[in-house]
Design a protein around this motif. Sequence first.
Motif, PDB file in Angstrom:
ATOM      1  N   GLU A  26      -9.783  -6.254  -5.144  1.00 58.14           N
ATOM      2  CA  GLU A  26     -11.146  -6.755  -5.359  1.00 58.14           C
ATOM      3  C   GLU A  26     -12.158  -5.641  -5.538  1.00 58.14           C
ATOM      4  O   GLU A  26     -13.108  -5.776  -6.318  1.00 58.14           O
ATOM      5  CB  GLU A  26     -11.555  -7.647  -4.184  1.00 58.14           C
ATOM      6  N   ARG A  27     -11.985  -4.518  -4.827  1.00 54.38           N
ATOM      7  CA  ARG A  27     -12.998  -3.461  -4.836  1.00 54.38           C
ATOM      8  C   ARG A  27     -12.553  -2.179  -5.526  1.00 54.38           C
ATOM      9  O   ARG A  27     -13.367  -1.283  -5.728  1.00 54.38           O
ATOM     10  CB  ARG A  27     -13.418  -3.146  -3.395  1.00 54.38           C
ATOM     11  N   GLY A  28     -11.274  -2.087  -5.840  1.00 56.13           N
ATOM     12  CA  GLY A  28     -10.749  -0.862  -6.425  1.00 56.13           C
ATOM     13  C   GLY A  28     -10.895  -0.804  -7.933  1.00 56.13           C
ATOM     14  O   GLY A  28     -11.302  -1.766  -8.581  1.00 56.13           O
ATOM     15  N   PRO A  29     -10.518   0.326  -8.531  1.00 57.17           N
ATOM     16  CA  PRO A  29     -10.717   0.546  -9.968  1.00 57.17           C
ATOM     17  C   PRO A  29      -9.601  -0.002 -10.853  1.00 57.17           C
ATOM     18  O   PRO A  29      -9.732  -0.003 -12.078  1.00 57.17           O
ATOM     19  CB  PRO A  29     -10.752   2.076 -10.063  1.00 57.17           C
ATOM     20  N   PHE A  30      -8.493  -0.482 -10.250  1.00 56.38           N
ATOM     21  CA  PHE A  30      -7.369  -0.956 -11.047  1.00 56.38           C
ATOM     22  C   PHE A  30      -7.511  -2.441 -11.380  1.00 56.38           C
ATOM     23  O   PHE A  30      -7.939  -3.233 -10.543  1.00 56.38           O
ATOM     24  CB  PHE A  30      -6.054  -0.714 -10.311  1.00 56.38           C
ATOM     25  N   GLU A  31      -7.109  -2.798 -12.590  1.00 52.93           N
ATOM     26  CA  GLU A  31      -7.173  -4.188 -13.012  1.00 52.93           C
ATOM     27  C   GLU A  31      -6.084  -5.030 -12.357  1.00 52.93           C
ATOM     28  O   GLU A  31      -6.276  -6.223 -12.106  1.00 52.93           O
ATOM     29  CB  GLU A  31      -7.033  -4.278 -14.537  1.00 52.93           C
ATOM     30  N   GLN A  32      -4.936  -4.412 -12.098  1.00 49.40           N
ATOM     31  CA  GLN A  32      -3.824  -5.117 -11.480  1.00 49.40           C
ATOM     32  C   GLN A  32      -3.190  -4.232 -10.409  1.00 49.40           C
ATOM     33  O   GLN A  32      -3.149  -3.012 -10.536  1.00 49.40           O
ATOM     34  CB  GLN A  32      -2.762  -5.494 -12.517  1.00 49.40           C
ATOM     35  N   VAL A  33      -2.695  -4.890  -9.361  1.00 47.41           N
ATOM     36  CA  VAL A  33      -1.966  -4.197  -8.293  1.00 47.41           C
ATOM     37  C   VAL A  33      -0.639  -4.918  -8.098  1.00 47.41           C
ATOM     38  O   VAL A  33      -0.615  -6.135  -7.898  1.00 47.41           O
ATOM     39  CB  VAL A  33      -2.767  -4.190  -6.973  1.00 47.41           C
ATOM     40  N   TRP A  34       0.458  -4.179  -8.188  1.00 55.22           N
ATOM     41  CA  TRP A  34       1.801  -4.743  -8.015  1.00 55.22           C
ATOM     42  C   TRP A  34       2.491  -4.039  -6.860  1.00 55.22           C
ATOM     43  O   TRP A  34       2.484  -2.798  -6.787  1.00 55.22           O
ATOM     44  CB  TRP A  34       2.611  -4.584  -9.297  1.00 55.22           C
ATOM     45  N   VAL A  35       3.086  -4.787  -5.951  1.00 52.73           N
ATOM     46  CA  VAL A  35       3.701  -4.219  -4.753  1.00 52.73           C
ATOM     47  C   VAL A  35       5.207  -4.464  -4.771  1.00 52.73           C
ATOM     48  O   VAL A  35       5.654  -5.605  -4.935  1.00 52.73           O
ATOM     49  CB  VAL A  35       3.096  -4.828  -3.469  1.00 52.73           C
ATOM     50  N   GLN A  36       5.984  -3.392  -4.613  1.00 53.47           N
ATOM     51  CA  GLN A  36       7.439  -3.508  -4.482  1.00 53.47           C
ATOM     52  C   GLN A  36       7.715  -3.991  -3.064  1.00 53.47           C
ATOM     53  O   GLN A  36       7.358  -3.321  -2.102  1.00 53.47           O
ATOM     54  CB  GLN A  36       8.064  -2.125  -4.737  1.00 53.47           C
ATOM     55  N   PRO A  37       8.320  -5.170  -2.889  1.00 51.66           N
ATOM     56  CA  PRO A  37       8.340  -5.814  -1.574  1.00 51.66           C
ATOM     57  C   PRO A  37       9.384  -5.295  -0.590  1.00 51.66           C
ATOM     58  O   PRO A  37       9.287  -5.590   0.598  1.00 51.66           O
ATOM     59  CB  PRO A  37       8.622  -7.284  -1.919  1.00 51.66           C
ATOM     60  N   ALA A  38      10.387  -4.531  -1.055  1.00 52.41           N
ATOM     61  CA  ALA A  38      11.452  -4.085  -0.152  1.00 52.41           C
ATOM     62  C   ALA A  38      11.106  -2.710   0.424  1.00 52.41           C
ATOM     63  O   ALA A  38      11.481  -1.677  -0.119  1.00 52.41           O
ATOM     64  CB  ALA A  38      12.787  -4.037  -0.889  1.00 52.41           C
ATOM     65  N   ALA A  39      10.352  -2.722   1.533  1.00 53.71           N
ATOM     66  CA  ALA A  39       9.988  -1.463   2.183  1.00 53.71           C
ATOM     67  C   ALA A  39      11.163  -0.980   3.036  1.00 53.71           C
ATOM     68  O   ALA A  39      12.079  -1.733   3.345  1.00 53.71           O
ATOM     69  CB  ALA A  39       8.747  -1.664   3.054  1.00 53.71           C
ATOM     70  N   GLY A  40      11.133   0.273   3.416  1.00 53.22           N
ATOM     71  CA  GLY A  40      12.164   0.806   4.301  1.00 53.22           C
ATOM     72  C   GLY A  40      13.455   1.143   3.573  1.00 53.22           C
ATOM     73  O   GLY A  40      13.488   1.425   2.372  1.00 53.22           O
ATOM     74  N   ASP A  41      14.567   1.098   4.306  1.00 55.03           N
ATOM     75  CA  ASP A  41      15.851   1.502   3.755  1.00 55.03           C
ATOM     76  C   ASP A  41      16.272   0.640   2.573  1.00 55.03           C
ATOM     77  O   ASP A  41      16.922   1.127   1.637  1.00 55.03           O
ATOM     78  CB  ASP A  41      16.933   1.442   4.841  1.00 55.03           C
ATOM     79  N   ALA A  42      15.914  -0.638   2.601  1.00 50.71           N
ATOM     80  CA  ALA A  42      16.277  -1.519   1.493  1.00 50.71           C
ATOM     81  C   ALA A  42      15.636  -1.057   0.188  1.00 50.71           C
ATOM     82  O   ALA A  42      16.269  -1.079  -0.874  1.00 50.71           O
ATOM     83  CB  ALA A  42      15.856  -2.954   1.802  1.00 50.71           C
ATOM     84  N   GLY A  43      14.391  -0.626   0.256  1.00 51.68           N
ATOM     85  CA  GLY A  43      13.713  -0.133  -0.934  1.00 51.68           C
ATOM     86  C   GLY A  43      14.299   1.185  -1.416  1.00 51.68           C
ATOM     87  O   GLY A  43      14.377   1.441  -2.629  1.00 51.68           O
ATOM     88  N   THR A  44      14.723   2.042  -0.485  1.00 51.61           N
ATOM     89  CA  THR A  44      15.359   3.300  -0.860  1.00 51.61           C
ATOM     90  C   THR A  44      16.661   3.033  -1.615  1.00 51.61           C
ATOM     91  O   THR A  44      16.952   3.669  -2.634  1.00 51.61           O
ATOM     92  CB  THR A  44      15.646   4.149   0.393  1.00 51.61           C
ATOM     93  N   ALA A  45      17.448   2.080  -1.111  1.00 48.74           N
ATOM     94  CA  ALA A  45      18.698   1.723  -1.780  1.00 48.74           C
ATOM     95  C   ALA A  45      18.428   1.156  -3.170  1.00 48.74           C
ATOM     96  O   ALA A  45      19.111   1.499  -4.144  1.00 48.74           O
ATOM     97  CB  ALA A  45      19.469   0.721  -0.933  1.00 48.74           C
ATOM     98  N   LEU A  46      17.431   0.293  -3.260  1.00 49.65           N
ATOM     99  CA  LEU A  46      17.076  -0.300  -4.543  1.00 49.65           C
ATOM    100  C   LEU A  46      16.643   0.784  -5.535  1.00 49.65           C
ATOM    101  O   LEU A  46      17.088   0.807  -6.686  1.00 49.65           O
ATOM    102  CB  LEU A  46      15.954  -1.321  -4.354  1.00 49.65           C
TER     103      LEU A  46
END
Length: 207
Positions: free
Chosen positions: A167-187
Amino acid sequence: GLAAPYEDAAVLVCDGRGEALSHLAGVYEDGRLRVLAAQELPHSLGLMYEAVTEHLGFMRSSDEYKVMALASYGSPRFLDELRELIHTTGDGGFRVEPIDWAAYAKALRPGQDWGEEHADLAASVQTRLEEVLLELACWLHEQTGRRVLTMAGGVALNCVANTHLLERGPFEQVWVQPAAGDAGTALGGALHLAQEFGEPAAPMPGA
């Protein structure tokens, strides 16, 4: 970058800890990540949030979402003090100084009832996190000029902060990779190797 459904985007990784870093800022283009800034430990927004989670009687590295929720019941009256202790450095990084949480609210044991001071501490920490992430994102946008921000790491799962950023930042879109932690590292490792061996990486349409 490889998991996101965008071929060209700014990248912000914010977590508790990696091997030596807690944060990385860069740009993903032509299938490659170009690093623009990184924050070395012990300075970590994720570890800071974990510490206050434990201080408030919750389980660290697990119950941070409860602190995010508790913040909605409080007022950020400790914000000025936290701005001195948690601050960006103007070069894409930040500092988190040692914080005496007991100076703001007494420590709680698991299951113990919280009071106004605990809700106010949660609100202060949440608000300061939102401010710092916004400052980091603004710096990254100045460096890259990109339209899309992709995020990863445990701190990037703070949906209230992400909404503030969108809402307040300069980017038009924000996308979040949902697998944080070890699962995201493996991915990430799997996607990287697939690309190296010429296999097209399929982006994640959702969680």
